[in-house]
Motif scaffolding. Sequence first.
Motif, PDB file in Angstrom:
ATOM      1  N   THR A 147     109.252 -35.048  36.303  1.00 63.85           N
ATOM      2  CA  THR A 147     110.690 -34.815  36.382  1.00 63.85           C
ATOM      3  C   THR A 147     111.134 -34.569  37.818  1.00 63.85           C
ATOM      4  OG1 THR A 147     110.541 -32.406  36.033  1.00 63.85           O
ATOM      5  CG2 THR A 147     110.739 -33.792  34.068  1.00 63.85           C
ATOM      6  N   GLU A 148     110.235 -34.007  38.644  1.00 70.53           N
ATOM      7  CA  GLU A 148     110.553 -33.722  40.040  1.00 70.53           C
ATOM      8  C   GLU A 148     110.179 -34.857  40.977  1.00 70.53           C
ATOM      9  OE1 GLU A 148     112.322 -31.299  40.756  1.00 70.53           O
ATOM     10  OE2 GLU A 148     112.068 -29.925  39.070  1.00 70.53           O
ATOM     11  N   ARG A 149     109.137 -35.603  40.602  1.00 69.35           N
ATOM     12  CA  ARG A 149     108.673 -36.725  41.431  1.00 69.35           C
ATOM     13  C   ARG A 149     108.587 -37.988  40.576  1.00 69.35           C
ATOM     14  NH1 ARG A 149     105.930 -34.581  46.042  1.00 69.35           N
ATOM     15  NH2 ARG A 149     105.797 -36.756  46.719  1.00 69.35           N
ATOM     16  N   PRO A 150     109.731 -38.534  40.144  1.00 65.75           N
ATOM     17  CA  PRO A 150     109.734 -39.673  39.211  1.00 65.75           C
ATOM     18  C   PRO A 150     109.059 -40.932  39.752  1.00 65.75           C
ATOM     19  CG  PRO A 150     111.942 -39.238  40.048  1.00 65.75           C
ATOM     20  CD  PRO A 150     111.096 -38.096  40.486  1.00 65.75           C
ATOM     21  N   ASP A 151     108.950 -41.043  41.072  1.00 66.21           N
ATOM     22  CA  ASP A 151     108.321 -42.228  41.663  1.00 66.21           C
ATOM     23  C   ASP A 151     106.841 -42.026  41.962  1.00 66.21           C
ATOM     24  OD1 ASP A 151     110.790 -43.548  41.641  1.00 66.21           O
ATOM     25  OD2 ASP A 151     111.342 -42.739  43.604  1.00 66.21           O
ATOM     26  N   ALA A 152     106.302 -40.885  41.580  1.00 65.40           N
ATOM     27  CA  ALA A 152     104.897 -40.573  41.884  1.00 65.40           C
ATOM     28  C   ALA A 152     103.951 -41.501  41.124  1.00 65.40           C
ATOM     29  CB  ALA A 152     104.598 -39.127  41.523  1.00 65.40           C
ATOM     30  N   GLN A 193     104.814 -18.418  45.136  1.00 61.65           N
ATOM     31  CA  GLN A 193     104.741 -18.694  46.570  1.00 61.65           C
ATOM     32  C   GLN A 193     103.693 -19.755  46.904  1.00 61.65           C
ATOM     33  OE1 GLN A 193     104.507 -15.093  49.059  1.00 61.65           O
ATOM     34  NE2 GLN A 193     105.416 -13.967  47.353  1.00 61.65           N
ATOM     35  N   LEU A 194     102.690 -19.878  46.057  1.00 59.29           N
ATOM     36  CA  LEU A 194     101.607 -20.822  46.332  1.00 59.29           C
ATOM     37  C   LEU A 194     101.856 -22.217  45.767  1.00 59.29           C
ATOM     38  CD1 LEU A 194      98.609 -18.413  45.615  1.00 59.29           C
ATOM     39  CD2 LEU A 194      99.384 -19.224  47.851  1.00 59.29           C
ATOM     40  N   LEU A 195     102.871 -22.364  44.932  1.00 61.08           N
ATOM     41  CA  LEU A 195     103.165 -23.674  44.344  1.00 61.08           C
ATOM     42  C   LEU A 195     103.835 -24.591  45.371  1.00 61.08           C
ATOM     43  CD1 LEU A 195     104.535 -22.630  40.829  1.00 61.08           C
ATOM     44  CD2 LEU A 195     102.330 -23.716  41.332  1.00 61.08           C
ATOM     45  N   PRO A 196     103.707 -25.913  45.211  1.00 63.40           N
ATOM     46  CA  PRO A 196     104.360 -26.859  46.138  1.00 63.40           C
ATOM     47  C   PRO A 196     105.875 -26.648  46.164  1.00 63.40           C
ATOM     48  CG  PRO A 196     102.830 -28.005  44.666  1.00 63.40           C
ATOM     49  CD  PRO A 196     102.953 -26.609  44.149  1.00 63.40           C
ATOM     50  N   SER A 197     106.476 -26.819  47.326  1.00 65.12           N
ATOM     51  CA  SER A 197     107.910 -26.572  47.473  1.00 65.12           C
ATOM     52  C   SER A 197     108.754 -27.508  46.618  1.00 65.12           C
ATOM     53  CB  SER A 197     108.320 -26.705  48.946  1.00 65.12           C
ATOM     54  OG  SER A 197     108.028 -28.008  49.415  1.00 65.12           O
ATOM     55  N   TRP A 198     108.227 -28.728  46.336  1.00 65.14           N
ATOM     56  CA  TRP A 198     109.025 -29.662  45.526  1.00 65.14           C
ATOM     57  C   TRP A 198     109.120 -29.225  44.062  1.00 65.14           C
ATOM     58  CZ3 TRP A 198     105.415 -31.405  42.117  1.00 65.14           C
ATOM     59  CH2 TRP A 198     104.095 -31.564  42.563  1.00 65.14           C
ATOM     60  N   LEU A 199     108.367 -28.200  43.673  1.00 69.10           N
ATOM     61  CA  LEU A 199     108.506 -27.617  42.339  1.00 69.10           C
ATOM     62  C   LEU A 199     109.425 -26.401  42.353  1.00 69.10           C
ATOM     63  CD1 LEU A 199     104.968 -27.563  40.633  1.00 69.10           C
ATOM     64  CD2 LEU A 199     106.972 -28.864  39.913  1.00 69.10           C
ATOM     65  N   THR A 200     109.540 -25.780  43.508  1.00 62.63           N
ATOM     66  CA  THR A 200     110.200 -24.464  43.555  1.00 62.63           C
ATOM     67  C   THR A 200     111.529 -24.427  44.293  1.00 62.63           C
ATOM     68  OG1 THR A 200     108.989 -23.865  45.569  1.00 62.63           O
ATOM     69  CG2 THR A 200     107.946 -23.329  43.468  1.00 62.63           C
TER      70      THR A 200
END
Length: 203
Positions: A147-152, A193-200
């Motif tokens: 949902t956050e990285r649809p082109d992944a 804090q440790l999760l990737p910024s594109w999730l948070t």
Amino acid sequence: MTSAAQGDRRRELAATDDPRAARTRDRLVAALDALLEAGEAVSVAAVCTRAGVGRSTFYTHFATVGDVVVYVVDTMFDEIGPRDVSRRTGQVMARAAITRTGLEELLAAFRLHRRYLLYAVSAPATERVREHLVEEMSASLRRTILTERPDASDEFLDTAGEYIAGGVLSVLLGWLESPRGRSDDDIVDTVAQLLPSWLTTND
């Protein structure tokens, strides 16, 4: 019945909406929970006695006691994962709030199922059950990541899911085993804090 045939039958029962099968599984899950709460020895025979069912009934639904734990874990992630995806798809909340809510729900589920999880990491089948935990959380995260990285790419989705799941599970299971004075908020804050910024974040 051969072991392969039993496995097929278990998969059929797991996929069906038959209320009798669901009630039997729930009785077996409750029996295991009661044994763990009482600190009694866990075995297929003990679970059957506590549930009031025969061994053949147990083996109709599960191959081992570890599989009862796996069933509980599967149900847990089946409930948590879709809610996180729904929140991210709706885009009403900020990503930081969505992430925190998801982590709080995961932590609450781990606390609720604490006895099963601690048994899973200390039982003879520890490695297999722990691997299944990572696989289930990774599969759940895969949908969230998409949902956050649809082109992944599929490779990225698989790798990111396994990486995040492995780390988060290690922290949460370690906390369940030995909280060392860390509160729920402490754990949620640290993991967030440790999760990737594109999730948070919304950037």
